[in-house]
Motif scaffolding. Structure first.
Motif, mmCIF file in Angstrom:
data_model
loop_
_atom_site.group_PDB
_atom_site.id
_atom_site.type_symbol
_atom_site.label_atom_id
_atom_site.label_comp_id
_atom_site.label_asym_id
_atom_site.label_seq_id
_atom_site.Cartn_x
_atom_site.Cartn_y
_atom_site.Cartn_z
ATOM 1 N N HIS A 292 0.805 -1.211 0.000
ATOM 2 C CA HIS A 292 0.000 0.000 0.000
ATOM 3 C C HIS A 292 0.846 1.272 0.000
ATOM 4 C CE1 HIS A 292 -3.608 -2.408 1.786
ATOM 5 N NE2 HIS A 292 -3.481 -2.554 0.484
ATOM 6 N N ARG A 293 1.895 1.288 0.760
ATOM 7 C CA ARG A 293 2.718 2.500 0.819
ATOM 8 C C ARG A 293 3.362 2.790 -0.532
ATOM 9 N NH1 ARG A 293 6.104 2.027 6.517
ATOM 10 N NH2 ARG A 293 4.412 1.192 7.793
ATOM 11 N N SER A 296 0.766 3.896 -2.995
ATOM 12 C CA SER A 296 0.392 5.287 -2.731
ATOM 13 C C SER A 296 1.423 6.241 -3.328
ATOM 14 C CB SER A 296 0.276 5.510 -1.223
ATOM 15 O OG SER A 296 0.037 6.863 -0.929
ATOM 16 N N ALA A 336 -7.819 4.637 -2.448
ATOM 17 C CA ALA A 336 -7.797 5.435 -1.216
ATOM 18 C C ALA A 336 -8.931 5.022 -0.279
ATOM 19 C CB ALA A 336 -7.885 6.919 -1.561
ATOM 20 N N TRP A 339 -8.096 1.558 1.137
ATOM 21 C CA TRP A 339 -6.992 1.632 2.105
ATOM 22 C C TRP A 339 -7.507 2.159 3.442
ATOM 23 C CZ3 TRP A 339 -2.027 5.123 1.441
ATOM 24 C CH2 TRP A 339 -1.036 4.658 2.308
ATOM 25 N N ARG A 340 -8.310 3.190 3.384
ATOM 26 C CA ARG A 340 -8.859 3.747 4.626
ATOM 27 C C ARG A 340 -9.731 2.722 5.354
ATOM 28 N NH1 ARG A 340 -10.085 9.617 2.079
ATOM 29 N NH2 ARG A 340 -8.595 10.858 3.295
ATOM 30 N N ASP A 343 -7.123 -0.576 6.396
ATOM 31 C CA ASP A 343 -6.027 -0.296 7.331
ATOM 32 C C ASP A 343 -6.005 1.204 7.639
ATOM 33 O OD1 ASP A 343 -3.753 -0.247 8.872
ATOM 34 O OD2 ASP A 343 -2.535 -1.463 7.484
ATOM 35 N N PRO A 344 -6.968 1.676 8.397
ATOM 36 C CA PRO A 344 -7.058 3.121 8.643
ATOM 37 C C PRO A 344 -5.828 3.704 9.327
ATOM 38 C CG PRO A 344 -8.528 1.896 10.095
ATOM 39 C CD PRO A 344 -8.038 0.930 9.078
ATOM 40 N N GLU A 346 -2.569 2.747 9.015
ATOM 41 C CA GLU A 346 -1.500 2.949 8.034
ATOM 42 C C GLU A 346 -1.876 4.046 7.053
ATOM 43 O OE1 GLU A 346 1.243 0.042 5.323
ATOM 44 O OE2 GLU A 346 -0.905 0.039 4.871
ATOM 45 N N ALA A 347 -3.141 4.056 6.633
ATOM 46 C CA ALA A 347 -3.582 5.085 5.683
ATOM 47 C C ALA A 347 -3.434 6.473 6.276
ATOM 48 C CB ALA A 347 -5.031 4.820 5.280
ATOM 49 N N SER A 348 -3.761 6.606 7.545
ATOM 50 C CA SER A 348 -3.652 7.903 8.199
ATOM 51 C C SER A 348 -2.199 8.330 8.350
ATOM 52 C CB SER A 348 -4.331 7.859 9.565
ATOM 53 O OG SER A 348 -4.166 9.067 10.263
ATOM 54 N N GLY A 351 -0.772 8.064 4.134
ATOM 55 C CA GLY A 351 -1.554 8.372 2.942
ATOM 56 C C GLY A 351 -1.865 9.831 2.715
#
Length: 508
Positions: A292-293, A296, A336, A339-340, A343-344, A346-348, A351
């Motif tokens: 995900h990272r 992104s 997006a 992802w939220r 995995d909120p 990690e997204a926060s 992201g």
């Protein structure tokens, strides 16, 4: 095995050396009365006169290359075990390439590849396996593999031999070939073999046959020992060359690769794909692997590049480029959201650049659609349904402008300019380079709102469109002035600056 162990002990303790010397003396005492086969046994285990050939010792038997090689290797082993120098050649001179001080095995190696060579063992190219076998038996592994690799139908065997020998630490490996494309690098007597290019060439011939073939090719390359970066680069070149980067998926297909190495390889392939303009393939790899990272970061780079291209006028509003840009924006928005949800945390944490740039891209995309729709409306005429059509998308875009202000990315008034500039400086370069176009677009939208209100004699925006309250002339102009002050330190083009100045003057 017993002989090797005894030889090892003899070198250090002298026992084996004494045994060999004793056997040599015994041979010379009774050589005249010995039968040919007895002489041959003594010649093999003690090498009393290794310069004499097996044919001279037992002339009645027809000799083969295997017989000759067995005799020579036995004699070399005896001399090594006794720590004795190699014998003189049959002509009474030291072997070619040596002065008599080198070890017996080295002398035999020079005899094989120097005195006889390929013209003897592989005359006319008809016996490559024989020559390779002789080289292997005399521990010239690099030369043996090179001989096999020179024959197309034996190249696979060369690769297998090379990988196995390297795995056991028996092969001197060069990482690259010389300019003349020779696999042997360095001079006699101990060249190195360019094994990585050999393996890469072999697997490259069939890796494009399918995804399974590409995975098998990666398996070959991953058996190579040496710098991890070079092994990774060979895999990248293979996957891009055969057009099968999807061979990295699923993970179970490459279970022999350690997890950390697999992730690094996948990220490297994705980065290379993106650099070659194949961002969709790169994104799919990262998405399926749940990186995900990295996904992104890739989407941020692609969104930023699209925005910059549109600002330069190299990304037309119509055609394939616009369609790809819209699809990218939609895919980024879908990712997006996922992802939220998944995995909120990690997204926060990671992201924010994507979420910010996505909001900007969606606003710019909507503004482009609004411009296209506006061009189809009459410049003047009675207000009615046509005006409502024009106002609805504008009001929706102004809601997006307000959302960016609430997120701290844009100032809503002069009092917020300093804080917005501080937030702007914290953004990564990919996000910052979208702001000049964002500022111009927002001023343009405010100018359109100002003109619409003036035409409507200050009538409010339709409530259903979600426009904020307080859209009077003064408020609109104040926000426009704040945006101009906010963008004052940015790299705005001369034409963009002229348009902004004109819109601001028209709102006075």
């Amino acid at each position: 095995a017993d002989g090797s162990a005894t030889a090892g002990a003899g070198v250090s303790g002298g026992g084996m050396s004494r045994l060999v010397l004793a056997a040599q003396e015994e041979y010379w005492r009774g050589a005249a009365q010995m039968e040919p086969h007895a002489r041959l046994v003594y010649a093999s285990v003690a090498a009393p006169d290794a310069a004499i050939s097996a044919r001279e010792i037992a002339p009645e038997r027809e000799r083969t290359v295997e017989d000759w090689l067995w005799h020579k290797l036995s004699a070399a082993h005896a001399l090594l075990a006794a720590s004795l120098p190699p014998p003189a050649s049959a002509g009474g001179h030291p072997p070619a390439g040596g002065d008599g001080s080198q070890d017996a095995l080295g002398s035999l190696q020079r005899l094989v590849y120097g005195s006889y060579g390929e013209t003897y063992f592989n005359a006319g190219g008809g016996s490559p396996l024989l020559y390779a076998g002789v080289l292997l038996a005399t521990q010239q592994f690099e030369r043996a593999v090179a001989v096999l690799a020179a024959v197309p139908h034996l190249r696979q065997e060369a690769v297998h031999f090379g990988l196995a020998l390297q795995h056991e630490g028996l092969l001197a490996v060069a990482q690259q070939k010389l300019a003349d494309s020779s696999l042997l690098v360095g001079t006699s007597p101990s060249p190195s073999l360019a094994l990585p290019p050999l393996v890469a060439q072999h697997v490259g011939e069939w890796a494009s046959e399918g995804v399974d073939a590409s995975r098998a090719a990666i398996g070959y390359l991953w058996l190579l020992r040496g710098p991890a970066a070079q092994r990774q680069e060979l895999c990248i070149q293979l996957l891009l060359g055969c057009g099968k980067p999807e061979a990295l998926l699923p993970r179970s297909g490459l279970s022999h690769i350690a997890e950390a190495d697999y992730r690094e390889l996948l990220r490297a392939v994705s980065s290379r794909l993106a650099g070659k303009g194949r961002a969709s393939q790169a994104a799919r790899l990262l998405y399926e692997a749940r990186e995900h990272r990295q996904l992104s970061a890739l989407l941020v780079a692609e969104l930023s590049a699209n925005i910059a291209a549109a600002a330069r006028g190299t990304n037309p509003a119509a055609g394939d480029a616009a369609e790809r840009a819209a699809r990218l924006c939609a895919d980024a928005a879908a990712f997006a959201r996922e992802w939220r949800d998944s995995d909120p945390k990690e997204a926060s944490a990671h992201g924010a650049p994507l979420f910010a740039l996505l909001s900007i891209a969606q606003l710019l995309e909507g503004a482009e659609a609004w411009r296209a729709a506006s061009k189809g409306l009459p410049a003047a005429g009675p207000r009615g349904a046509t005006d409502a059509i024009a106002m609805q998308p504008l009001s929706a875009l102004l809601v997006r402008v307000e959302a960016l202000s609430e997120a701290g990315l844009l100032p809503a008034s002069l009092a917020e300019v300093e804080a917005a500039q501080a937030e702007y400086r914290l953004q990564p370069p990919e996000v910052r380079r979208a702001f000049p176009q964002l500022v111009e677009t927002c001023v343009e939208l405010l100018h359109a709102q100002y003109v619409a209100l003036r035409i409507a004699r200050c009538a409010p925006m339709p409530a259903a469109a979600g426009a904020r309250a307080g859209t009077g002339f003064a408020a609109i102009r104040a926000q426009a002035e704040a945006l101009v002050a906010f963008g004052g330190t940015m790299d705005v083009s001369a034409s963009s600056g002229q348009r902004i100045a004109r819109w601001l003057a028209e709102m006075s």
